[in-house]
Design a protein around this motif. Sequence first.
Motif, PDB file in Angstrom:
ATOM      1  N   UNK A  56       0.803  -1.221   0.000  1.00 32.67           N
ATOM      2  CA  UNK A  56       0.000   0.000   0.000  1.00 32.67           C
ATOM      3  C   UNK A  56       0.843   1.282   0.000  1.00 32.67           C
ATOM      4  N   UNK A  57       2.090   1.218   0.399  1.00 33.50           N
ATOM      5  CA  UNK A  57       2.904   2.436   0.487  1.00 33.50           C
ATOM      6  C   UNK A  57       3.024   3.148  -0.859  1.00 33.50           C
ATOM      7  N   UNK A  58       3.463   2.492  -1.953  1.00 28.57           N
ATOM      8  CA  UNK A  58       3.558   3.222  -3.233  1.00 28.57           C
ATOM      9  C   UNK A  58       2.191   3.626  -3.779  1.00 28.57           C
ATOM     10  N   UNK A  59       1.151   2.799  -3.522  1.00 25.96           N
ATOM     11  CA  UNK A  59      -0.182   3.157  -3.992  1.00 25.96           C
ATOM     12  C   UNK A  59      -0.720   4.380  -3.259  1.00 25.96           C
ATOM     13  N   UNK A  60      -0.430   4.465  -1.962  1.00 28.89           N
ATOM     14  CA  UNK A  60      -0.874   5.636  -1.196  1.00 28.89           C
ATOM     15  C   UNK A  60      -0.185   6.909  -1.680  1.00 28.89           C
ATOM     16  N   UNK A  61       1.115   6.796  -1.978  1.00 30.03           N
ATOM     17  CA  UNK A  61       1.846   7.955  -2.478  1.00 30.03           C
ATOM     18  C   UNK A  61       1.314   8.393  -3.846  1.00 30.03           C
ATOM     19  N   UNK A  62       1.049   7.409  -4.712  1.00 25.96           N
ATOM     20  CA  UNK A  62       0.512   7.720  -6.029  1.00 25.96           C
ATOM     21  C   UNK A  62      -0.871   8.351  -5.928  1.00 25.96           C
ATOM     22  N   UNK A  63      -1.691   7.847  -5.013  1.00 29.09           N
ATOM     23  CA  UNK A  63      -3.027   8.419  -4.816  1.00 29.09           C
ATOM     24  C   UNK A  63      -2.931   9.859  -4.311  1.00 29.09           C
ATOM     25  N   UNK A  64      -1.998  10.109  -3.399  1.00 25.05           N
ATOM     26  CA  UNK A  64      -1.797  11.475  -2.894  1.00 25.05           C
ATOM     27  C   UNK A  64      -1.415  12.431  -4.015  1.00 25.05           C
ATOM     28  N   UNK A  65      -0.499  12.009  -4.884  1.00 25.11           N
ATOM     29  CA  UNK A  65      -0.066  12.872  -5.984  1.00 25.11           C
ATOM     30  C   UNK A  65      -1.212  13.130  -6.959  1.00 25.11           C
ATOM     31  N   UNK A  66      -2.010  12.099  -7.240  1.00 24.37           N
ATOM     32  CA  UNK A  66      -3.129  12.272  -8.164  1.00 24.37           C
ATOM     33  C   UNK A  66      -4.189  13.204  -7.587  1.00 24.37           C
ATOM     34  N   UNK A  67      -4.479  13.051  -6.298  1.00 20.84           N
ATOM     35  CA  UNK A  67      -5.477  13.906  -5.664  1.00 20.84           C
ATOM     36  C   UNK A  67      -5.005  15.355  -5.634  1.00 20.84           C
ATOM     37  N   UNK A  68      -3.734  15.552  -5.295  1.00 24.92           N
ATOM     38  CA  UNK A  68      -3.222  16.927  -5.239  1.00 24.92           C
ATOM     39  C   UNK A  68      -3.227  17.571  -6.621  1.00 24.92           C
ATOM     40  N   UNK A  69      -2.853  16.799  -7.652  1.00 25.27           N
ATOM     41  CA  UNK A  69      -2.882  17.326  -9.018  1.00 25.27           C
ATOM     42  C   UNK A  69      -4.303  17.660  -9.444  1.00 25.27           C
ATOM     43  N   UNK A  70      -5.255  16.797  -9.079  1.00 21.48           N
ATOM     44  CA  UNK A  70      -6.650  17.050  -9.424  1.00 21.48           C
ATOM     45  C   UNK A  70      -7.174  18.311  -8.747  1.00 21.48           C
ATOM     46  N   UNK A  71      -6.836  18.501  -7.479  1.00 22.05           N
ATOM     47  CA  UNK A  71      -7.272  19.700  -6.762  1.00 22.05           C
ATOM     48  C   UNK A  71      -6.637  20.961  -7.356  1.00 22.05           C
ATOM     49  N   UNK A  72      -5.345  20.871  -7.714  1.00 20.46           N
ATOM     50  CA  UNK A  72      -4.678  22.023  -8.326  1.00 20.46           C
ATOM     51  C   UNK A  72      -5.281  22.334  -9.696  1.00 20.46           C
ATOM     52  N   UNK A  73      -5.666  21.289 -10.428  1.00 24.59           N
ATOM     53  CA  UNK A  73      -6.233  21.485 -11.761  1.00 24.59           C
ATOM     54  C   UNK A  73      -7.661  22.020 -11.700  1.00 24.59           C
ATOM     55  N   UNK A  74      -8.358  21.783 -10.595  1.00 26.53           N
ATOM     56  CA  UNK A  74      -9.732  22.246 -10.432  1.00 26.53           C
ATOM     57  C   UNK A  74      -9.805  23.764 -10.501  1.00 26.53           C
ATOM     58  N   UNK A  75      -8.811  24.421  -9.894  1.00 27.21           N
ATOM     59  CA  UNK A  75      -8.736  25.878  -9.939  1.00 27.21           C
ATOM     60  C   UNK A  75      -7.262  26.264 -10.006  1.00 27.21           C
ATOM     61  N   UNK A  76      -6.764  26.348 -11.227  1.00 24.72           N
ATOM     62  CA  UNK A  76      -5.331  26.563 -11.430  1.00 24.72           C
ATOM     63  C   UNK A  76      -4.844  27.853 -10.776  1.00 24.72           C
ATOM     64  N   UNK A  77      -5.654  28.904 -10.849  1.00 24.63           N
ATOM     65  CA  UNK A  77      -5.223  30.201 -10.327  1.00 24.63           C
ATOM     66  C   UNK A  77      -5.143  30.238  -8.811  1.00 24.63           C
ATOM     67  N   UNK A  78      -5.657  29.218  -8.155  1.00 23.77           N
ATOM     68  CA  UNK A  78      -5.545  29.135  -6.702  1.00 23.77           C
ATOM     69  C   UNK A  78      -4.597  28.014  -6.266  1.00 23.77           C
ATOM     70  N   UNK A  79      -3.960  27.384  -7.221  1.00 27.41           N
ATOM     71  CA  UNK A  79      -3.072  26.273  -6.903  1.00 27.41           C
ATOM     72  C   UNK A  79      -1.725  26.788  -6.402  1.00 27.41           C
ATOM     73  N   UNK A  80      -0.937  25.883  -5.843  1.00 28.18           N
ATOM     74  CA  UNK A  80       0.375  26.261  -5.321  1.00 28.18           C
ATOM     75  C   UNK A  80       1.311  26.715  -6.446  1.00 28.18           C
ATOM     76  N   UNK A  81       1.106  26.190  -7.669  1.00 27.28           N
ATOM     77  CA  UNK A  81       1.964  26.571  -8.792  1.00 27.28           C
ATOM     78  C   UNK A  81       1.743  28.016  -9.208  1.00 27.28           C
TER      79      UNK A  81
END
Length: 248
Positions: A56-81
Amino acid sequence: MPASADMSVRNWYSQTEEILGDVLEHQDFSMQTWLALGAAFQLFALAWLPTTFSFWLPLAWLAYRLIRTALDSWNVHRSRLWSGIREGRWMGQLPEPEISLLEASREPSEGVVMFLLGARLNHPLGKLGPGAVHINDVFNDMWREAEKNRSKWGWHLSLPDLGRTATLVDFSDSDRPPTIWISYWKDLIGLQKFSEGAAHRLGQNMYNSKKLPFVGIMHETYYAPRGCWETIYDNMPPWGLGKYPAVS
């Protein structure tokens, strides 16, 4: 935690990051090498850790990255980038009187000196090869000396974070990407004083004595008289000369 203790921890972290920050970076290895290292890590995890945890360790890390990317993509102008972006088109302007290109060409005047300093580790082991640690120490010492003599050498000009860029990497060289620093100076005299400084001379003598046989060094110097340079930024964070007060 007392303020003094917190400051001591911060200072220790900053110093450690400055010393070790460039020792190992993701571009030091190819994608194939990183994948092989990841596979090896997974094998060690399966051998030494509980199977469920290793699974589960690599799957959890991959899920975290996907969720964070999805949240950043939801509103790009409010993302950390986008947090450091200065929207719209703007220019960086040094604090000097306006002068036309024609006037600047008639008589010498203060301007901007841009100094490109680069290094390439030509050993197959890269930063693990001989001389890599020494050249890292040499460059860090040179920039510390430039910071210490900022007002005397005209390490441009008064903003503490403008003197040079962070470490840049030229990925067009896929075998061993060179690292490059861009620094800005008030005049060529100040840059000459930098080259005559103790830290630079120590590194130069070390290199000339063939103590760093697997290290390549380069530099380029450009001088633009006042009124003969331009900066334009659009939807960019403050960078380079753009760290001066912006002109929209």
